[in-house]
Design a protein around this motif. Structure first.
Motif, PDB file in Angstrom:
ATOM      1  N   LEU A   1     -36.652 -11.471   1.154  1.00 36.87           N
ATOM      2  CA  LEU A   1     -37.771 -11.277   0.308  1.00 36.87           C
ATOM      3  C   LEU A   1     -38.245 -10.160   1.109  1.00 36.87           C
ATOM      4  CD1 LEU A   1     -39.321 -14.984   0.735  1.00 36.87           C
ATOM      5  CD2 LEU A   1     -37.605 -13.880  -1.128  1.00 36.87           C
ATOM      6  N   THR A   2     -38.663  -9.151  -0.133  1.00 38.73           N
ATOM      7  CA  THR A   2     -39.455  -8.007   0.088  1.00 38.73           C
ATOM      8  C   THR A   2     -40.573  -7.811  -0.830  1.00 38.73           C
ATOM      9  OG1 THR A   2     -37.021  -7.218   0.623  1.00 38.73           O
ATOM     10  CG2 THR A   2     -39.036  -5.419   0.305  1.00 38.73           C
ATOM     11  N   TYR A   3     -41.707  -7.318  -0.153  1.00 36.97           N
ATOM     12  CA  TYR A   3     -42.843  -6.947  -1.005  1.00 36.97           C
ATOM     13  C   TYR A   3     -43.342  -5.678  -0.485  1.00 36.97           C
ATOM     14  CZ  TYR A   3     -47.436  -6.500  -3.076  1.00 36.97           C
ATOM     15  OH  TYR A   3     -48.470  -5.938  -3.886  1.00 36.97           O
ATOM     16  N   SER A   4     -43.346  -4.685  -1.421  1.00 40.15           N
ATOM     17  CA  SER A   4     -44.164  -3.144  -1.026  1.00 40.15           C
ATOM     18  C   SER A   4     -45.265  -2.719  -1.868  1.00 40.15           C
ATOM     19  CB  SER A   4     -43.088  -2.130  -0.776  1.00 40.15           C
ATOM     20  OG  SER A   4     -42.544  -1.954  -2.090  1.00 40.15           O
TER      21      SER A   4
ATOM     22  N   LEU B   1     -41.396  -6.275  -5.791  1.00 37.90           N
ATOM     23  CA  LEU B   1     -41.332  -7.575  -5.235  1.00 37.90           C
ATOM     24  C   LEU B   1     -39.751  -8.162  -5.644  1.00 37.90           C
ATOM     25  CD1 LEU B   1     -42.035 -10.417  -4.188  1.00 37.90           C
ATOM     26  CD2 LEU B   1     -43.034 -11.001  -6.424  1.00 37.90           C
ATOM     27  N   GLU B   2     -39.140  -8.426  -4.460  1.00 37.80           N
ATOM     28  CA  GLU B   2     -37.643  -8.458  -4.701  1.00 37.80           C
ATOM     29  C   GLU B   2     -37.135  -9.882  -3.985  1.00 37.80           C
ATOM     30  OE1 GLU B   2     -34.492  -5.047  -3.569  1.00 37.80           O
ATOM     31  OE2 GLU B   2     -35.313  -5.970  -1.518  1.00 37.80           O
ATOM     32  N   VAL B   3     -36.192 -10.474  -4.553  1.00 39.65           N
ATOM     33  CA  VAL B   3     -35.544 -11.724  -3.904  1.00 39.65           C
ATOM     34  C   VAL B   3     -33.955 -11.520  -3.819  1.00 39.65           C
ATOM     35  CG1 VAL B   3     -35.079 -14.163  -3.928  1.00 39.65           C
ATOM     36  CG2 VAL B   3     -37.314 -13.132  -4.610  1.00 39.65           C
ATOM     37  N   GLN B   4     -33.506 -11.612  -2.684  1.00 35.08           N
ATOM     38  CA  GLN B   4     -31.911 -11.212  -2.832  1.00 35.08           C
ATOM     39  C   GLN B   4     -31.352 -12.715  -1.886  1.00 35.08           C
ATOM     40  OE1 GLN B   4     -30.274  -8.095  -0.789  1.00 35.08           O
ATOM     41  NE2 GLN B   4     -28.165  -8.722  -1.191  1.00 35.08           N
ATOM     42  N   GLU B   5     -30.395 -13.389  -2.558  1.00 35.35           N
ATOM     43  CA  GLU B   5     -29.944 -14.503  -2.110  1.00 35.35           C
ATOM     44  C   GLU B   5     -28.607 -14.212  -1.161  1.00 35.35           C
ATOM     45  OE1 GLU B   5     -27.855 -18.776  -3.643  1.00 35.35           O
ATOM     46  OE2 GLU B   5     -28.503 -17.182  -4.918  1.00 35.35           O
ATOM     47  N   MET B   6     -28.792 -14.524   0.064  1.00 36.09           N
ATOM     48  CA  MET B   6     -27.555 -13.984   1.171  1.00 36.09           C
ATOM     49  C   MET B   6     -26.992 -15.155   1.592  1.00 36.09           C
ATOM     50  SD  MET B   6     -28.954 -10.896   1.753  1.00 36.09           S
ATOM     51  CE  MET B   6     -28.320 -10.370   3.441  1.00 36.09           C
TER      52      MET B   6
ATOM     53  N   LEU C   1     -43.668  -5.726   3.159  1.00 31.70           N
ATOM     54  CA  LEU C   1     -43.638  -7.208   3.584  1.00 31.70           C
ATOM     55  C   LEU C   1     -42.137  -7.826   3.683  1.00 31.70           C
ATOM     56  CD1 LEU C   1     -45.200  -9.646   5.060  1.00 31.70           C
ATOM     57  CD2 LEU C   1     -45.800 -10.057   2.652  1.00 31.70           C
ATOM     58  N   PHE C   2     -41.525  -7.996   4.517  1.00 35.74           N
ATOM     59  CA  PHE C   2     -40.249  -8.119   4.585  1.00 35.74           C
ATOM     60  C   PHE C   2     -39.657  -9.455   5.562  1.00 35.74           C
ATOM     61  CE2 PHE C   2     -35.670  -7.544   6.655  1.00 35.74           C
ATOM     62  CZ  PHE C   2     -35.057  -7.591   5.520  1.00 35.74           C
ATOM     63  N   GLY C   3     -38.725 -10.399   4.933  1.00 36.20           N
ATOM     64  CA  GLY C   3     -38.171 -11.246   6.056  1.00 36.20           C
ATOM     65  C   GLY C   3     -37.082 -12.180   5.387  1.00 36.20           C
ATOM     66  N   ILE C   4     -36.478 -13.002   6.167  1.00 44.47           N
ATOM     67  CA  ILE C   4     -35.595 -14.039   5.758  1.00 44.47           C
ATOM     68  C   ILE C   4     -36.217 -15.445   5.826  1.00 44.47           C
ATOM     69  CG2 ILE C   4     -33.297 -15.240   6.357  1.00 44.47           C
ATOM     70  CD1 ILE C   4     -33.141 -12.298   5.473  1.00 44.47           C
ATOM     71  N   CYS C   5     -35.919 -16.196   4.809  1.00 44.88           N
ATOM     72  CA  CYS C   5     -36.335 -17.365   4.453  1.00 44.88           C
ATOM     73  C   CYS C   5     -35.008 -18.595   4.491  1.00 44.88           C
ATOM     74  CB  CYS C   5     -37.303 -17.705   3.793  1.00 44.88           C
ATOM     75  SG  CYS C   5     -38.324 -19.308   3.518  1.00 44.88           S
ATOM     76  N   GLU C   6     -35.155 -19.296   5.330  1.00 46.65           N
ATOM     77  CA  GLU C   6     -34.116 -20.380   5.090  1.00 46.65           C
ATOM     78  C   GLU C   6     -34.580 -21.725   4.803  1.00 46.65           C
ATOM     79  OE1 GLU C   6     -31.897 -20.944   8.784  1.00 46.65           O
ATOM     80  OE2 GLU C   6     -31.625 -18.968   9.069  1.00 46.65           O
ATOM     81  N   GLU C   7     -35.731 -22.216   5.188  1.00 45.12           N
ATOM     82  CA  GLU C   7     -36.750 -23.150   5.011  1.00 45.12           C
ATOM     83  C   GLU C   7     -37.782 -23.132   4.801  1.00 45.12           C
ATOM     84  OE1 GLU C   7     -35.466 -25.994   7.774  1.00 45.12           O
ATOM     85  OE2 GLU C   7     -33.991 -26.761   6.675  1.00 45.12           O
TER      86      GLU C   7
ATOM     87  N   TYR D   1     -48.888 -12.655   2.972  1.00 47.79           N
ATOM     88  CA  TYR D   1     -48.018 -13.654   3.233  1.00 47.79           C
ATOM     89  C   TYR D   1     -47.094 -13.919   2.136  1.00 47.79           C
ATOM     90  CZ  TYR D   1     -51.535 -16.951   2.220  1.00 47.79           C
ATOM     91  OH  TYR D   1     -52.448 -17.828   1.567  1.00 47.79           O
ATOM     92  N   LEU D   2     -45.824 -14.191   2.104  1.00 45.89           N
ATOM     93  CA  LEU D   2     -45.061 -14.758   0.966  1.00 45.89           C
ATOM     94  C   LEU D   2     -44.994 -16.076   1.107  1.00 45.89           C
ATOM     95  CD1 LEU D   2     -42.145 -12.026   1.284  1.00 45.89           C
ATOM     96  CD2 LEU D   2     -44.161 -12.199  -0.524  1.00 45.89           C
ATOM     97  N   MET D   3     -44.731 -16.858   0.028  1.00 40.44           N
ATOM     98  CA  MET D   3     -44.814 -18.225  -0.133  1.00 40.44           C
ATOM     99  C   MET D   3     -43.614 -18.501  -1.301  1.00 40.44           C
ATOM    100  SD  MET D   3     -48.632 -19.600  -0.273  1.00 40.44           S
ATOM    101  CE  MET D   3     -48.251 -21.276   0.060  1.00 40.44           C
ATOM    102  N   ILE D   4     -43.054 -19.669  -1.122  1.00 41.61           N
ATOM    103  CA  ILE D   4     -41.904 -20.026  -2.260  1.00 41.61           C
ATOM    104  C   ILE D   4     -42.296 -21.510  -2.709  1.00 41.61           C
ATOM    105  CG2 ILE D   4     -39.749 -20.727  -2.797  1.00 41.61           C
ATOM    106  CD1 ILE D   4     -38.510 -18.459  -0.501  1.00 41.61           C
ATOM    107  N   ASP D   5     -42.591 -21.501  -3.885  1.00 39.52           N
ATOM    108  CA  ASP D   5     -43.018 -22.901  -4.204  1.00 39.52           C
ATOM    109  C   ASP D   5     -44.159 -23.200  -3.679  1.00 39.52           C
ATOM    110  OD1 ASP D   5     -40.804 -22.693  -6.240  1.00 39.52           O
ATOM    111  OD2 ASP D   5     -39.366 -23.774  -4.812  1.00 39.52           O
ATOM    112  N   GLY D   6     -45.229 -22.461  -3.346  1.00 41.92           N
ATOM    113  CA  GLY D   6     -46.585 -22.932  -3.116  1.00 41.92           C
ATOM    114  C   GLY D   6     -46.278 -23.118  -1.416  1.00 41.92           C
TER     115      GLY D   6
END
Length: 211
Positions: A107-110, A202-207, A158-164, A126-131
């Protein structure tokens, strides 16, 4: 209400005469509440089994042929939006489709940001997925502190990897990512400001998953 076949199967025991137990079940059926509970448990078991099967198939698929993130999901939105001085809540939102069950998200936001506080104040992005905030490997966030009365806006990513997330695995299907603002607890509330005359991304990439 008749006794469902799967309930009768649960009631049968393998340590005696199954026909005798079957007749006993028919003559003395379980209460409706118990039947409904068993049916709910059976449905959950079916769903869990289907999910485990999907995960196993995806692992074999990725391990067998390898994985290139270029072939997976990607979505972004880049737009010029009005500045916001919201002190809390979401300031940007985007929906996306996740193609696989076991993949991870980048996830990336600038944009540009500012915290104004005459005697010290903080802001948190901060970033959230589905609240829900990301949990594994960690939260995707940064905090900003301003100890002076400066009113400077600075570019930030704002950048990071989210598994759960706090809610568990991010499964296959539709999801919503949000950019949120707030304050750093216990360190003063500054005036939070975002997107001043700026195009934000705002960017989402599936890894590919890591084994």
């Amino acid at each position: 209400i008749g006794t469902p076949d799967f309930v009768l199967k649960f009631m049968l025991r393998s340590d005696g005469d199954e026909a005798e137990h079957f007749q006993d079940c028919v003559a003395h059926p379980a209460p409706i509440g118990e039947l409904r509970k068993l049916q709910q448990e059976f449905t959950k078991l079916q769903n869990d089994t289907q999910q485990f099967k999907m995960i196993a198939e995806e692992k074999l698929k990725f391990q067998g042929r390898g994985c290139s993130s270029r072939s997976l999901g990607y979505k972004y939105q880049s737009r010029y939006s009005a500045a916001t001085d919201r002190e809390s809540g979401a300031i940007a939102t985007m929906t996306f489709q996740k193609k696989y069950e076991i993949t991870v998200l980048r996830l990336t936001y600038s944009s540009n940001i500012r915290v104004y506080g005459g005697r010290g104040g903080t802001g948190r992005w901060y970033l959230m997925i589905d609240g829900r905030e990301c949990r594994t490997p960690t939260k995707i966030e940064f905090g900003v502190y301003n100890g002076n009365a400066d009113n400077d806006l600075n570019p930030a990513v704002l950048f990071g990897i989210c598994e759960e997330t706090d809610g568990g695995r991010i499964g296959k299907g539709a999801h919503t990512v949000t950019v949120n603002v707030g304050h750093v607890a216990g360190h003063g509330d500054g005036n939070v400001y975002s997107n001043w005359y700026s195009t934000n991304l705002l960017e989402v990439q599936e890894m590919c998953p890591q084994f």
